[in-house]
Design a protein around this motif. Sequence first.
Motif, short mmCIF file in Angstrom:
data_model
loop_
_atom_site.label_atom_id
_atom_site.label_comp_id
_atom_site.label_asym_id
_atom_site.label_seq_id
_atom_site.Cartn_x
_atom_site.Cartn_y
_atom_site.Cartn_z
N GLY A 1 -18.13 8.99 13.88
CA GLY A 1 -17.35 9.87 13.02
C GLY A 1 -18.15 10.69 12.04
N GLY A 2 -19.47 10.55 12.04
CA GLY A 2 -20.29 11.36 11.15
C GLY A 2 -20.16 12.85 11.41
N PHE A 3 -19.88 13.22 12.66
CA PHE A 3 -19.67 14.61 13.03
C PHE A 3 -18.19 14.95 13.16
CE2 PHE A 3 -24.07 15.08 15.25
CZ PHE A 3 -24.61 15.66 14.12
N SER A 4 -17.31 14.15 12.58
CA SER A 4 -15.87 14.46 12.64
C SER A 4 -15.66 15.93 12.26
CB SER A 4 -15.09 13.58 11.66
OG SER A 4 -15.14 12.23 12.02
N PRO A 5 -14.82 16.64 13.02
CA PRO A 5 -13.84 16.15 13.98
C PRO A 5 -14.29 16.16 15.45
CG PRO A 5 -13.40 18.43 13.51
CD PRO A 5 -14.61 18.07 12.69
N LEU A 6 -15.59 16.26 15.73
CA LEU A 6 -16.03 16.28 17.12
C LEU A 6 -15.72 14.96 17.82
CD1 LEU A 6 -19.56 18.00 17.15
CD2 LEU A 6 -17.29 19.04 17.30
N THR A 7 -15.34 15.06 19.10
CA THR A 7 -15.16 13.88 19.94
C THR A 7 -16.13 13.88 21.12
OG1 THR A 7 -13.40 14.99 21.17
CG2 THR A 7 -12.75 13.61 19.31
N GLY A 8 -17.08 14.79 21.09
CA GLY A 8 -18.06 14.86 22.16
C GLY A 8 -19.03 16.00 21.93
N ARG B 1 -28.09 26.92 6.71
CA ARG B 1 -27.09 26.38 7.63
C ARG B 1 -27.20 24.86 7.74
NH1 ARG B 1 -25.07 30.27 12.39
NH2 ARG B 1 -24.35 28.24 13.11
N GLU B 2 -28.40 24.34 7.59
CA GLU B 2 -28.51 22.88 7.61
C GLU B 2 -27.92 22.26 6.35
OE1 GLU B 2 -30.91 19.56 9.66
OE2 GLU B 2 -32.23 21.14 8.94
N ALA B 3 -28.00 22.97 5.23
CA ALA B 3 -27.36 22.48 4.01
C ALA B 3 -25.87 22.29 4.23
CB ALA B 3 -27.61 23.45 2.85
N ILE B 4 -25.23 23.23 4.94
CA ILE B 4 -23.81 23.11 5.25
C ILE B 4 -23.57 21.91 6.15
CG2 ILE B 4 -21.84 24.25 6.35
CD1 ILE B 4 -22.78 25.47 3.66
N GLN B 5 -24.45 21.71 7.13
CA GLN B 5 -24.30 20.56 8.03
C GLN B 5 -24.39 19.25 7.26
OE1 GLN B 5 -23.36 21.16 11.01
NE2 GLN B 5 -24.32 19.90 12.58
N HIS B 6 -25.34 19.17 6.34
CA HIS B 6 -25.50 17.95 5.54
C HIS B 6 -24.28 17.71 4.65
CE1 HIS B 6 -29.50 16.73 6.61
NE2 HIS B 6 -30.01 17.92 6.35
N MET B 7 -23.76 18.76 4.04
CA MET B 7 -22.58 18.61 3.20
C MET B 7 -21.38 18.13 4.02
SD MET B 7 -23.03 22.10 0.91
CE MET B 7 -21.51 21.92 -0.03
N MET B 8 -21.22 18.69 5.21
CA MET B 8 -20.10 18.31 6.07
C MET B 8 -20.19 16.84 6.47
SD MET B 8 -19.44 19.51 9.94
CE MET B 8 -20.66 18.29 10.45
N ILE B 9 -21.39 16.40 6.85
CA ILE B 9 -21.57 15.00 7.25
C ILE B 9 -21.26 14.08 6.07
CG2 ILE B 9 -23.29 13.28 7.94
CD1 ILE B 9 -24.70 15.57 9.48
N ARG B 10 -21.78 14.41 4.88
CA ARG B 10 -21.55 13.54 3.72
C ARG B 10 -20.08 13.55 3.31
NH1 ARG B 10 -26.67 14.64 4.57
NH2 ARG B 10 -28.07 12.86 4.14
N LYS B 11 -19.36 14.63 3.59
CA LYS B 11 -17.91 14.63 3.38
C LYS B 11 -17.26 13.53 4.21
CE LYS B 11 -13.83 17.60 3.91
NZ LYS B 11 -13.33 18.93 4.39
N ASN B 12 -17.70 13.39 5.45
CA ASN B 12 -17.16 12.34 6.31
C ASN B 12 -17.53 10.94 5.82
OD1 ASN B 12 -15.74 13.93 8.20
ND2 ASN B 12 -17.65 14.43 9.27
N PHE B 13 -18.64 10.83 5.12
CA PHE B 13 -19.02 9.54 4.55
C PHE B 13 -18.36 9.28 3.20
CE2 PHE B 13 -22.25 9.65 7.79
CZ PHE B 13 -22.58 8.32 8.01
N GLY B 14 -17.51 10.20 2.73
CA GLY B 14 -16.74 9.97 1.53
C GLY B 14 -17.21 10.68 0.29
N CYS B 15 -18.18 11.59 0.40
CA CYS B 15 -18.75 12.24 -0.78
C CYS B 15 -17.96 13.49 -1.15
CB CYS B 15 -20.21 12.61 -0.52
SG CYS B 15 -21.26 11.16 -0.19
#
Length: 405
Positions: free
Chosen positions: A81-88, A295-309
């Motif tokens: 789920g770190g890449f939510s909402p991806l399922t593949g 663009r990687e900063a956005i990726q990191h922020m998105m992942i940490r959102k899934n971890f609850g940040c």
Amino acid sequence: MNPVRSTAVNSRIVVNGGLLPVAVRTGGTQLEAAKQTPHGGTLVDLILKTDEEKEAAMAKCTKELQLTPRQLCDVELIMNGGFSPLTGFMDESTYQHVVDNVALPDGLIFGLPVVFDTDDEDLQPGDIVLLKDGERPIATVEFTDKFLPNKAYECKKCYGTSEIEHPGCLMVATERGKYYMGGKVTGLNLPIRDFPCKTPAEVRATLPDDVDVVAFQCRNPVHRAHYELFTRALDDPLVGPEGVVLVHPTCGPTQADDIPGVVRYKTYEVLKEETHNDRTRWEYLPYSMHMAGPREAIQHMMIRKNFGCTHFIIGRDMAGSKSSVTGEDYYGAYDAQDYAKEKGPELGVIPVPSLNLVYTEEEGYVTADEAKERGLHEKKLSGTKFRQMLRGGEDIPECNEYVTC
């Protein structure tokens, strides 16, 4: 690959048209173990729970593949789920939309494409493949399509350049296979790593649900200057009272001259033991760095959102890189901060600019502006020298101002 979309219905949740049970609080609302809502509304969990389910999934496979270290990180973050909402892995249309628009086809922001690469001419859409790490079965993937990406275009859009001197472009050109394939992932087992990596659900369960959680990302070994940076971030006016910081370094593959992930992990464990701060939480992320700057900063922020940040510390030259030929920076010092501020409201994560701290003989750590105004004497240690000292087993001085993330 279509992402999970959801709407709450009492104590059940609609996921891609089907009802699944969800845990609820005593008040009857959908459980979110942290204050932050997962990206897209639902925290994806693709890992099968019983041996019988896993055996049935593996029985459908007709081929086996060994995952590369970068693929292993991607598979883990898809299935936990770190890449939510991806399922593949992304199919061609999803991949192209993310490359072009920094968003999934439905408009949900997404920083970088997540693809399965291969040189195997025999792999075809419809194949169901067992993905392994050594002898350990990790996941199955049912491939949906296979395509030839325009790698030069991908690099230009995602990294801002197609020069092979950029470490991300070098990775795309020389490490990734000729083809990309989209496919639905079914999780079997998490990898066994030297650095333990909790799932987003496990991390969220440890976080308070009534205060802000500030994420600190770093790809480098940690030291006291980092500690000063991420603990002082809690005093930022953007962060609410009693907020906590989640120290969440990436320990997966990165650019060639960086310190290995296992060594980086050990530096965090030492600092954790030395500090014992109740407002600091420590976890590790199995993420493969792209050095893609904004663009990687956005990726990191998105992942940490899934971890609850709820908040994310953005340092100077976040995920930046230099030309391996000229040594020139590919991004401006504040490009990532500016892009994070632009995209933060849409993403639902508040960027917190990091302080520019220096170590001084007179006052210890202060901001660079204060040191200049007061004429304090700075003591510096470059990142290159820092890595050289680590590799040589030398003692690292306390007065290290190197805080690159």
